[in-house]
Design a protein around this motif. Sequence first.
Motif, PDB file in Angstrom:
ATOM      1  N   PRO A 130       0.815  -1.222   0.000  1.00  0.00           N
ATOM      2  CA  PRO A 130       0.000   0.000   0.000  1.00  0.00           C
ATOM      3  C   PRO A 130       0.848   1.272   0.000  1.00  0.00           C
ATOM      4  CG  PRO A 130      -0.756  -1.508   1.704  1.00  0.00           C
ATOM      5  CD  PRO A 130       0.504  -2.070   1.134  1.00  0.00           C
ATOM      6  N   PHE A 131       1.983   1.224   0.671  1.00  0.00           N
ATOM      7  CA  PHE A 131       2.872   2.387   0.700  1.00  0.00           C
ATOM      8  C   PHE A 131       3.387   2.706  -0.705  1.00  0.00           C
ATOM      9  CE2 PHE A 131       7.185   4.140   1.053  1.00  0.00           C
ATOM     10  CZ  PHE A 131       6.886   5.328   1.708  1.00  0.00           C
ATOM     11  N   ILE A 132       3.822   1.675  -1.425  1.00  0.00           N
ATOM     12  CA  ILE A 132       4.312   1.876  -2.798  1.00  0.00           C
ATOM     13  C   ILE A 132       3.184   2.391  -3.685  1.00  0.00           C
ATOM     14  CG2 ILE A 132       5.159   0.665  -4.854  1.00  0.00           C
ATOM     15  CD1 ILE A 132       6.729  -1.175  -2.904  1.00  0.00           C
ATOM     16  N   PHE A 133       1.986   1.808  -3.553  1.00  0.00           N
ATOM     17  CA  PHE A 133       0.835   2.262  -4.324  1.00  0.00           C
ATOM     18  C   PHE A 133       0.540   3.735  -4.035  1.00  0.00           C
ATOM     19  CE2 PHE A 133      -3.761   2.971  -4.666  1.00  0.00           C
ATOM     20  CZ  PHE A 133      -3.932   2.709  -6.011  1.00  0.00           C
ATOM     21  N   PHE A 134       0.517   4.120  -2.754  1.00  0.00           N
ATOM     22  CA  PHE A 134       0.258   5.504  -2.364  1.00  0.00           C
ATOM     23  C   PHE A 134       1.298   6.444  -2.965  1.00  0.00           C
ATOM     24  CE2 PHE A 134       1.144   9.020   0.569  1.00  0.00           C
ATOM     25  CZ  PHE A 134      -0.079   9.669   0.524  1.00  0.00           C
ATOM     26  N   MET A 135       2.560   6.054  -2.915  1.00  0.00           N
ATOM     27  CA  MET A 135       3.626   6.905  -3.453  1.00  0.00           C
ATOM     28  C   MET A 135       3.488   7.080  -4.970  1.00  0.00           C
ATOM     29  SD  MET A 135       5.095   8.074  -0.892  1.00  0.00           S
ATOM     30  CE  MET A 135       6.408   8.953  -1.681  1.00  0.00           C
ATOM     31  N   LEU A 136       3.099   6.019  -5.676  1.00  0.00           N
ATOM     32  CA  LEU A 136       2.905   6.133  -7.120  1.00  0.00           C
ATOM     33  C   LEU A 136       1.740   7.059  -7.452  1.00  0.00           C
ATOM     34  CD1 LEU A 136       3.499   2.440  -8.242  1.00  0.00           C
ATOM     35  CD2 LEU A 136       4.973   4.408  -8.682  1.00  0.00           C
ATOM     36  N   VAL A 137       0.646   6.925  -6.730  1.00  0.00           N
ATOM     37  CA  VAL A 137      -0.512   7.799  -6.949  1.00  0.00           C
ATOM     38  C   VAL A 137      -0.131   9.234  -6.599  1.00  0.00           C
ATOM     39  CG1 VAL A 137      -2.829   8.371  -6.113  1.00  0.00           C
ATOM     40  CG2 VAL A 137      -2.241   6.010  -6.658  1.00  0.00           C
ATOM     41  N   PHE A 138       0.522   9.431  -5.479  1.00  0.00           N
ATOM     42  CA  PHE A 138       0.936  10.763  -5.022  1.00  0.00           C
ATOM     43  C   PHE A 138       1.832  11.432  -6.058  1.00  0.00           C
ATOM     44  CE2 PHE A 138       3.519  13.591  -2.273  1.00  0.00           C
ATOM     45  CZ  PHE A 138       2.485  14.323  -1.702  1.00  0.00           C
ATOM     46  N   ALA A 139       2.769  10.674  -6.626  1.00  0.00           N
ATOM     47  CA  ALA A 139       3.704  11.224  -7.610  1.00  0.00           C
ATOM     48  C   ALA A 139       3.006  11.654  -8.891  1.00  0.00           C
ATOM     49  CB  ALA A 139       4.790  10.202  -7.923  1.00  0.00           C
ATOM     50  N   THR A 140       1.890  11.009  -9.241  1.00  0.00           N
ATOM     51  CA  THR A 140       1.190  11.399 -10.462  1.00  0.00           C
ATOM     52  C   THR A 140       0.151  12.487 -10.215  1.00  0.00           C
ATOM     53  OG1 THR A 140      -0.387   9.597 -10.184  1.00  0.00           O
ATOM     54  CG2 THR A 140       1.506   9.179 -11.604  1.00  0.00           C
ATOM     55  N   VAL A 141      -0.395  12.582  -9.000  1.00  0.00           N
ATOM     56  CA  VAL A 141      -1.435  13.568  -8.699  1.00  0.00           C
ATOM     57  C   VAL A 141      -0.840  14.942  -8.427  1.00  0.00           C
ATOM     58  CG1 VAL A 141      -3.179  14.202  -6.984  1.00  0.00           C
ATOM     59  CG2 VAL A 141      -3.133  11.902  -7.909  1.00  0.00           C
ATOM     60  N   ILE A 142       0.256  15.018  -7.698  1.00  0.00           N
ATOM     61  CA  ILE A 142       0.829  16.306  -7.290  1.00  0.00           C
ATOM     62  C   ILE A 142       1.161  17.205  -8.489  1.00  0.00           C
ATOM     63  CG2 ILE A 142       2.842  17.371  -6.183  1.00  0.00           C
ATOM     64  CD1 ILE A 142       0.573  16.417  -4.298  1.00  0.00           C
ATOM     65  N   PRO A 143       1.816  16.705  -9.543  1.00  0.00           N
ATOM     66  CA  PRO A 143       2.073  17.610 -10.676  1.00  0.00           C
ATOM     67  C   PRO A 143       0.799  18.172 -11.292  1.00  0.00           C
ATOM     68  CG  PRO A 143       3.453  15.672 -10.836  1.00  0.00           C
ATOM     69  CD  PRO A 143       2.478  15.430  -9.709  1.00  0.00           C
ATOM     70  N   SER A 144      -0.275  17.394 -11.355  1.00  0.00           N
ATOM     71  CA  SER A 144      -1.508  17.906 -11.960  1.00  0.00           C
ATOM     72  C   SER A 144      -2.163  18.939 -11.048  1.00  0.00           C
ATOM     73  CB  SER A 144      -2.467  16.775 -12.302  1.00  0.00           C
ATOM     74  OG  SER A 144      -2.897  16.117 -11.137  1.00  0.00           O
ATOM     75  N   ILE A 145      -2.056  18.783  -9.731  1.00  0.00           N
ATOM     76  CA  ILE A 145      -2.585  19.790  -8.814  1.00  0.00           C
ATOM     77  C   ILE A 145      -1.788  21.081  -8.962  1.00  0.00           C
ATOM     78  CG2 ILE A 145      -2.806  20.405  -6.368  1.00  0.00           C
ATOM     79  CD1 ILE A 145      -3.477  17.473  -5.821  1.00  0.00           C
ATOM     80  N   GLY A 146      -0.494  20.951  -9.139  1.00  0.00           N
ATOM     81  CA  GLY A 146       0.378  22.114  -9.287  1.00  0.00           C
ATOM     82  C   GLY A 146      -0.010  23.008 -10.446  1.00  0.00           C
TER      83      GLY A 146
END
Length: 173
Positions: free
Chosen positions: A29-45
């Motif tokens: 779950p940690f790896i999954f969360f990090m992958l999702v986080f890495a793809t969502v943050i640039p789009s929020i930016g």
Amino acid sequence: MSNQTSTDQSIGLIALSIGLGCGFILLVPFIFFMLVFATVIPSIGQYLEGSLNISKLSKGQEDYFFINNRFTSQISDLNLDIKSETNNYSYRINVVDPEKSVKITAKAKKKELSSYTSAVFAIKADSKNQQNTLTKICWSKVDSLNPPEMPKLIGNKAQCSPGSNSFSLTEEP
């Protein structure tokens, strides 16, 4: 005795396997969360970029005005780390009157982003002819590649044009 040692080793290996298995289960779950986080943050930016940068440019114009008693048309004069062109926005400054007002725009380059217009006005603060600034930032209600019209100063209040939303960096008198 060797039979007991063999049993102890087997139990040890089973415990180690279970421990590693549990660790792996917690790691997934940690790896999954990090992958999702890495793809969502640039789009929020990209959604935050325009509003943050136009706020910084507006505040920069306020500070510049207090030091120089005039507004500037150059982003570089504001000593901010903002480029006039990014992947998402084009930023422009138009001095309407160096001693009275400046218009700042953030024109979106993508349909899903809002465009912004800010106006910084020099207004009288009191009867001693001291000046203060009033800033109004407006953004397009519907995602738009065109920034809204410049806010209008009516008395000592600024108003956004129809079809745009607003917020103010300083309290309006």
